[in-house]
Design an enzyme around this catalytic site. Structure first.
Site, PDB file in Angstrom:
ATOM      1  N   HIS A   1       3.176   4.716   6.988  1.00 52.15           N
ATOM      2  CA  HIS A   1       1.909   4.274   7.596  1.00 52.15           C
ATOM      3  C   HIS A   1       1.509   5.159   8.780  1.00 52.15           C
ATOM      4  O   HIS A   1       2.344   5.898   9.314  1.00 52.15           O
ATOM      5  CB  HIS A   1       2.085   2.832   8.062  1.00 52.15           C
ATOM      6  CG  HIS A   1       2.519   1.946   6.939  1.00 52.15           C
ATOM      7  ND1 HIS A   1       1.642   1.228   6.182  1.00 52.15           N
ATOM      8  CD2 HIS A   1       3.755   1.733   6.398  1.00 52.15           C
ATOM      9  CE1 HIS A   1       2.305   0.584   5.231  1.00 52.15           C
ATOM     10  NE2 HIS A   1       3.588   0.869   5.341  1.00 52.15           N
TER      11      HIS A   1
ATOM     12  N   ARG B   1       0.821  -1.219   0.000  1.00 45.93           N
ATOM     13  CA  ARG B   1       0.000   0.000   0.000  1.00 45.93           C
ATOM     14  C   ARG B   1       0.858   1.273   0.000  1.00 45.93           C
ATOM     15  O   ARG B   1       0.470   2.283  -0.595  1.00 45.93           O
ATOM     16  CB  ARG B   1      -0.998  -0.017   1.166  1.00 45.93           C
ATOM     17  CG  ARG B   1      -0.403  -0.193   2.570  1.00 45.93           C
ATOM     18  CD  ARG B   1      -1.513  -0.591   3.537  1.00 45.93           C
ATOM     19  NE  ARG B   1      -1.147  -0.664   4.951  1.00 45.93           N
ATOM     20  CZ  ARG B   1      -0.653  -1.738   5.552  1.00 45.93           C
ATOM     21  NH1 ARG B   1      -0.389  -2.832   4.852  1.00 45.93           N
ATOM     22  NH2 ARG B   1      -0.413  -1.734   6.865  1.00 45.93           N
TER      23      ARG B   1
ATOM     24  N   GLU C   1       4.411  -0.484   8.878  1.00 48.30           N
ATOM     25  CA  GLU C   1       3.431  -0.139   9.921  1.00 48.30           C
ATOM     26  C   GLU C   1       3.804  -0.840  11.226  1.00 48.30           C
ATOM     27  O   GLU C   1       4.542  -1.834  11.231  1.00 48.30           O
ATOM     28  CB  GLU C   1       2.022  -0.544   9.449  1.00 48.30           C
ATOM     29  CG  GLU C   1       0.894  -0.253  10.441  1.00 48.30           C
ATOM     30  CD  GLU C   1       0.886   1.199  10.930  1.00 48.30           C
ATOM     31  OE1 GLU C   1       1.910   1.651  11.493  1.00 48.30           O
ATOM     32  OE2 GLU C   1      -0.144   1.873  10.767  1.00 48.30           O
TER      33      GLU C   1
HETATM   34  C1  DG2 Z   1      -3.433   1.114  10.270  1.00 45.85           C
HETATM   35  C2  DG2 Z   1      -3.343   2.074  11.406  1.00 45.85           C
HETATM   36  O1  DG2 Z   1      -2.239   1.211   9.558  1.00 45.85           O
HETATM   37  O2  DG2 Z   1      -4.319   1.825  12.289  1.00 45.85           O
HETATM   38  O3  DG2 Z   1      -2.544  -1.021  10.915  1.00 45.85           O
HETATM   39  O4  DG2 Z   1      -4.711  -0.778  10.995  1.00 45.85           O
HETATM   40  O5  DG2 Z   1      -1.530   3.208   8.223  1.00 45.85           O
HETATM   41  O6  DG2 Z   1      -1.022   0.931   7.426  1.00 45.85           O
HETATM   42  O7  DG2 Z   1      -3.402   1.773   7.416  1.00 45.85           O
HETATM   43  P1  DG2 Z   1      -2.053   1.793   8.088  1.00 45.85           P
HETATM   44  C3  DG2 Z   1      -3.579  -0.339  10.772  1.00 45.85           C
HETATM   45  P2  DG2 Z   1      -4.585   2.661  13.634  1.00 45.85           P
HETATM   46  O8  DG2 Z   1      -3.392   2.527  14.512  1.00 45.85           O
HETATM   47  O9  DG2 Z   1      -4.888   4.090  13.234  1.00 45.85           O
HETATM   48  O10 DG2 Z   1      -5.804   1.961  14.198  1.00 45.85           O
END
Ligand code: DG2
Length: 251
Positions: free
Chosen positions: A183, A62, A89
């Site tokens: 992320h 992504r 992330e």
């Molecule tokens: C989101 C962030 O990560 O979630 O891992 O769910 O930026 O890769 O879409 P991203 C996830 P939250 O910590 O805001 O819940």
């Protein structure tokens, strides 16, 4: 003093952002809306004359898709690229694949917020047998002992700072305009460092999808003032939407 430019960009809406699922290291793609957000992000860079010389992304599709689309829109698809797991992330442990609103309903708001936004309390560890585990994924061959099975923001900072102080700092010190596509939480970690935000205060900071956040840095790579979103109104609305992802009405 030579001013340096750093551009942070959270990927556009992902398939699992749209479904309101904890994603972490699960490798999902952009939705059509996410691709449009990335294109708009790149168009904003072009309009403002903020043209990256080098790109750093995570290893997750992504963020890679977002960078490709945004750079194409800015006429910079040709710049050198570095990809590193340290920009991934936050690993969401056993929460990966679970619905955020259902998790809040099941465990209560306090526990939900502790897992999601506390500085140093990670969610439960994911098992290697979990269908959303990354154990055995060839892109992480070689990480071995450092391969996370869950992370709090603090752990993300610990694994990200060597990359900030190494390859990203090298490019900034060489006078390059650096684009980092990553992320929600890996960018929260970077913003915390750049703006000196405290461990408690960082819980209320949310990063919207697809809107470039620009920092001017001094010779010591310290931020000169706060970061500026290229579309502040959309950024405020996007950050508010991220903040409320635990509530059922937002789905
Ligand atoms: C989101 C962030 O990560 O979630 O891992 O769910 O930026 O890769 O879409 P991203 C996830 P939250 O910590 O805001 O819940």
């Amino acid at each position: 003093m030579t001013e340096r430019t750093l551009i942070l960009l959270r990927h556009g809406q992902s398939e699992w952002n749209a479904l309101n699922l904890f994603t972490g290291w699960v490798d999902v793609r952009l939705t059509n809306l996410g691709a449009l957000e990335a294109e708009r992000g790149g168009a904003l860079l072009r309009e403002k004359g903020l043209l990256p010389d080098v790109l750093h992304t995570s290893l997750l599709t992504r963020a890679i898709q977002t960078a490709n689309i945004a750079l194409d829109a800015a006429d910079r698809a040709w710049i050198p690229v570095h990809r590193d797991w340290r920009l991934n992330e936050r690993h969401y442990g056993d929460l990966q694949g679970k619905n955020k609103a259902e998790t809040q309903e099941q465990y209560g708001e306090e526990q939900f917020m502790e897992w999601r936004r506390s500085f140093d309390v990670p969610p439960p560890v994911i098992s290697d047998e979990n269908e959303y585990s990354q154990a055995g994924d060839p892109r992480y061959a070689g990480i071995d002992a450092e391969m996370p099975k869950t992370e709090a923001l603090k752990n993300v900072i610990d694994r990200l700072m060597p990359y900030w102080n190494g390859p990203i700092a090298d490019d900034l010190n060489a006078g390059k305009t650096v684009l980092v596509t990553a992320h929600g939480n890996s960018l929260r970690a970077l913003v915390k460092h750049l703006e000196g935000i405290g461990d408690d205060e960082i819980s209320s900071l949310n990063i919207p999808t697809g809107i470039p956040l620009v920092y001017k840095l001094n010779d010591q790579l310290e931020a000169i003032g706060k970061g500026e979103y290229l579309d502040p109104e959309a950024a405020a609305a996007g950050a508010a939407a991220v903040a409320s992802q635990g509530s059922k009405e937002e789905q």
